[in-house]
Design an enzyme around this catalytic site. Structure first.
Site, PDB file in Angstrom:
ATOM      1  N   SER A 199       0.767 -11.317   6.802  1.00 46.46           N
ATOM      2  CA  SER A 199       1.662 -12.141   7.122  1.00 46.46           C
ATOM      3  C   SER A 199       2.981 -11.672   6.689  1.00 46.46           C
ATOM      4  CB  SER A 199       1.341 -13.499   6.698  1.00 46.46           C
ATOM      5  OG  SER A 199       0.680 -13.166   5.720  1.00 46.46           O
ATOM      6  N   ARG A 200       4.116 -12.269   6.677  1.00 46.91           N
ATOM      7  CA  ARG A 200       5.187 -12.324   6.417  1.00 46.91           C
ATOM      8  C   ARG A 200       6.779 -13.456   5.949  1.00 46.91           C
ATOM      9  NH1 ARG A 200       6.618  -7.077   5.215  1.00 46.91           N
ATOM     10  NH2 ARG A 200       5.190  -5.763   5.324  1.00 46.91           N
ATOM     11  N   LYS A 247      13.854  -0.801  10.242  1.00 43.16           N
ATOM     12  CA  LYS A 247      13.645   0.401   9.957  1.00 43.16           C
ATOM     13  C   LYS A 247      13.766   1.410  11.127  1.00 43.16           C
ATOM     14  CE  LYS A 247      11.081  -0.798   7.191  1.00 43.16           C
ATOM     15  NZ  LYS A 247      10.553  -0.898   5.408  1.00 43.16           N
ATOM     16  N   TYR A 272       6.475  -7.663  17.013  1.00 40.49           N
ATOM     17  CA  TYR A 272       6.988  -7.749  15.665  1.00 40.49           C
ATOM     18  C   TYR A 272       7.371  -6.657  14.930  1.00 40.49           C
ATOM     19  CZ  TYR A 272       4.586  -7.986  10.734  1.00 40.49           C
ATOM     20  OH  TYR A 272       4.145  -9.057  10.039  1.00 40.49           O
ATOM     21  N   CYS A 314       4.184  -2.131  -1.363  1.00 41.10           N
ATOM     22  CA  CYS A 314       3.966  -2.359  -2.908  1.00 41.10           C
ATOM     23  C   CYS A 314       4.551  -2.733  -3.719  1.00 41.10           C
ATOM     24  CB  CYS A 314       4.172  -0.367  -3.041  1.00 41.10           C
ATOM     25  SG  CYS A 314       3.021   0.002  -1.756  1.00 41.10           S
ATOM     26  N   GLY A 315       5.189  -3.781  -3.431  1.00 43.51           N
ATOM     27  CA  GLY A 315       5.863  -4.971  -4.560  1.00 43.51           C
ATOM     28  C   GLY A 315       7.330  -4.794  -4.397  1.00 43.51           C
ATOM     29  N   ARG A 346       3.560  -2.586  12.219  1.00 49.91           N
ATOM     30  CA  ARG A 346       3.900  -1.436  12.836  1.00 49.91           C
ATOM     31  C   ARG A 346       3.167  -0.240  13.120  1.00 49.91           C
ATOM     32  NH1 ARG A 346       5.874   1.899   8.738  1.00 49.91           N
ATOM     33  NH2 ARG A 346       5.109   1.117   7.379  1.00 49.91           N
ATOM     34  N   ASN A 366       8.811  -8.140  -4.679  1.00 50.97           N
ATOM     35  CA  ASN A 366       8.876  -8.219  -6.297  1.00 50.97           C
ATOM     36  C   ASN A 366       9.642  -8.138  -6.700  1.00 50.97           C
ATOM     37  OD1 ASN A 366       6.824 -10.893  -5.151  1.00 50.97           O
ATOM     38  ND2 ASN A 366       5.059  -9.199  -5.332  1.00 50.97           N
ATOM     39  N   GLY A 400       8.915  -4.687  11.884  1.00 51.23           N
ATOM     40  CA  GLY A 400       9.243  -2.404  12.178  1.00 51.23           C
ATOM     41  C   GLY A 400       9.017  -2.961  13.690  1.00 51.23           C
ATOM     42  N   ASN A 405       7.108  -5.574 -15.828  1.00 51.00           N
ATOM     43  CA  ASN A 405       7.847  -4.186 -15.362  1.00 51.00           C
ATOM     44  C   ASN A 405       8.585  -3.923 -15.704  1.00 51.00           C
ATOM     45  OD1 ASN A 405       5.493  -3.486 -13.359  1.00 51.00           O
ATOM     46  ND2 ASN A 405       6.137  -4.295 -11.932  1.00 51.00           N
ATOM     47  N   ARG A 440       1.492   3.641  -5.592  1.00 48.96           N
ATOM     48  CA  ARG A 440       0.093   2.795  -4.974  1.00 48.96           C
ATOM     49  C   ARG A 440      -0.440   3.846  -5.978  1.00 48.96           C
ATOM     50  NH1 ARG A 440      -1.657  -2.762  -3.842  1.00 48.96           N
ATOM     51  NH2 ARG A 440      -0.162  -2.895  -2.764  1.00 48.96           N
TER      52      ARG A 440
END
Ligand code: SAT
Ligand code: MN
Length: 590
Positions: A374-375, A217, A208, A261-262, A80, A265, A210, A502, A406
């Site tokens: 990479s996505r 977004k 690319y 930032c996860g 972005r 996940n 966003g 977590n 973070r």
């Protein structure tokens, strides 16, 4: 005999306002052809075939990664671009100090010049889409016009795109207009403009993520946050996850962390073996639309239908769900490949790259093989932990909201806000180290309120006021938390193992919501005492745990002073309640 297909109206006849707009854009951009997207597998297959023939897509190993493809973006177009992203409101104060602003008339003229004739030799694609379940009153509609078939492929995975969305537009009339062209992919001629007052977006010069998938977004956060304020709800940069405890109770939480930032996940977390009986259900991994319900609770839908997630670091240990999910029908962007055409990335843990993300023979001297941003693009239904309630028209009820960043220091592993108002201050105070998701320096701490710094479509001062108003209307507001999985020791080592572990922190929150778990009152909020966290089977030293759960008054007084300075940038738009909450925290810090 007439078939069902014969009776369907041609797409351009479904909505007059859409057809008129497409006509006007075609006259401006001069495409060779116009393609209206129906949606569905046949159209998707045809697009993929076309991109394989033109060499823009590369097929991946069909035995190991069936239905998977690789796309390489221009090396200057991999993230972005916040410095050329604008909010174009009539009054600059409405965009606020948190946004780049341009006068709408000036912005329109600038974009008109760029779009003029830009689609010569190309096809113009019309993508009608619905953000949120097709039958949900909480969903909102949009149409993206683009000259990038790669964008079409992504939008077909990330949104409910095609005929049904257009049918709903024809019934409701209102839709967000998103005009996009890759232009010449020249960073000097790249702009992402938002016109919230007109519910429209114009994006030029990038293909690319966003910048180009306008449903994400641009619409679902920047424009939607504006719509949400006028309609009494919240559009947030949050994952939504359901957690079922061993007693069989399921609670949903929504968590806001900055890009990379996860969130993905956490949204598909695998419970550690030492916490038997827990189950995790993913509703969303990036965006939540939160509506006050008639029952006084906050209800959430995920406006998206797929994930556009960070690839590096994904492996069977860190995130087995994601690892399984992206082995089929996945579009990879900017990963490396192995000798037998399997995708490869740093942190995969096996195999070796022969070509890097730019398609060059892999050479360590050129940096990482896969781009750090990479996505993967993949349908949410591929996720083994996909929630059966992800398509519920009314959404899911939210028990807790979680903010996080973070940060190597200052912020403890977790703390609970005193109440909603204090929670709004906690969210507004989020700071985080920058990541590869946006162009610019990586690893510098910046303020990122509610993880919305790049995405709030209006003045943060007004936004916090809106948050306070929404909270005041909730009879049963969710509790609000702050987490930091990224705290480090003096040697730079992460103190907390993260990923599946977590769940221990989330489990404490849910026990708090049920009134079953204890906490220590501190100046910044309530923290678990070591005995309040389930650490059964967790390898962590008592010293590290204590460090994770400690609040250093000295550092926090400095933090509070920085927050105060930051908030003052919003002048008279800042709600007085925020300063009152900050003063209370400062009083407690002494
Ligand atoms: O490029 S995206 O905005 O889609 C991904 C991200 O930065 O979170
Ligand atoms: Mn995001």
């Amino acid at each position: 005999m007439a078939t069902a297909a014969d009776m369907l109206l041609p797409l351009p006849q479904l909505s007059r306002p859409v057809a008129d707009w497409v006509k006007a854009v075609s006259e401006l951009t001069q495409p060779d052809a116009v393609h209206w997207c129906e949606g569905g597998d046949a159209e998707r297959g045809a697009l993929i075939g076309q991109l394989l023939r033109s060499g823009e897509l590369k097929g991946l190993n069909p035995e190991q990664f069936p239905g998977c493809h690789l796309y390489r973006s221009e090396p200057n177009d991999v993230a972005r671009v916040e410095h050329v992203t604008y909010i174009c409101t009539r009054s600059q104060a409405d965009a606020g100090p948190n946004n780049h602003w341009m006068d709408p008339t000036e912005a329109r003229a600038k974009m008109r010049a760029l779009f003029k004739g830009c689609m010569r030799g190309r096809t113009l694609y019309v993508i009608p889409y619905c953000m949120g379940p097709l039958d949900s009153p909480l969903s909102r509609l949009g149409v993206e016009i683009t000259d990038s078939p790669y964008v079409v492929l992504n939008m077909m995975i990330m949104t409910r795109a095609g005929r049904q969305a257009l049918e709903r537009i024809s019934r409701e009339g209102r839709f967000v207009r998103g005009l996009h062209s890759i232009g010449e992919l020249d960073p000097e001629r790249r702009f992402i403009m938002h016109f919230p007052e007109e519910l429209s977006i114009e994006s030029f010069g990038s293909g690319y993520g966003g910048n180009a998938l306008l449903g994400k977004k641009c619409h679902a956060l920047r424009i939607a946050s504006w719509q949400a304020r006028s309609e009494g709800w919240l559009a947030e940069h949050m994952l939504i996850v359901g957690l079922q405890n061993p007693q069989g109770e399921t609670h949903y939480i929504a968590c806001a962390f900055p890009s990379a930032c996860g969130k993905t996940n956490l949204a598909m977390l695998i419970p550690p073996a030492s916490l038997p009986g827990w189950k995790v259900f993913t509703v969303g991994d990036d965006i939540a639309w939160l509506h006050p319900g008639e029952d006084g609770r906050l209800w959430a839908i995920n406006p998206e239908a797929g994930y556009f997630g960070v690839v590096p670091g994904t492996n069977p240990e860190t995130n087995r769900n994601a690892y399984e999910m992206i082995r089929r029908d996945t579009l990879f962007t900017n990963v490396a490949v192995t000798a037998d055409d399997q995708p490869w990335w740093e942190g995969l843990g096996s195999g070796a790259p022969v070509l890097d993300w730019q398609g060059r023979p892999y050479d360590k001297a050129n940096g990482p093989a896969a781009h750090p941003n990479s996505r993967f693009t993949v349908s949410a239904r591929r996720n083994p932990s996909w929630s059966p309630h992800a398509e519920d028209a009314r959404g899911v009820p939210i028990s807790a909201l979680v903010f996080g960043g973070r940060r190597r220091e200052v912020a403890p592993l977790v703390y609970e806000a005193r109440d909603w108002k204090h929670g709004v201050l906690v969210g507004a105070s989020v700071a985080s180290e920058t990541t590869a998701a946006a162009v610019g320096q990586v690893g510098v701490v910046r303020r990122d309120p509610m993880a919305m710094q790049p995405f709030c479509g209006y003045n943060f001062g007004d936004y916090w006021r809106h948050w306070l108003d929404v909270g005041a209307r909730l009879m049963r507001p969710p509790k609000i938390y702050h987490v930091n999985w990224f705290r480090r020791d003096a040697q730079g080592k992460f103190l907390w193992p993260g990923f599946g572990e977590n769940l221990r922190v989330l489990a404490w929150m849910l026990e708090r919501c049920a009134g079953r778990s204890g906490a220590a009152d501190t100046a910044i909020g309530r923290l678990p005492r070591p005995e309040d966290l389930n650490t059964q089977g967790l390898k962590i030293s008592p010293g590290d745990l204590e460090a994770l759960l400690s609040v250093d008054p000295e550092l926090w007084r400095k933090e509070a002073a920085e927050v105060r300075e930051y908030l003052h940038r919003f002048g008279d738009r800042l709600p007085a309640a925020m300063l009152a909450e900050l003063a209370e925290t400062e009083r407690r810090l002494g």
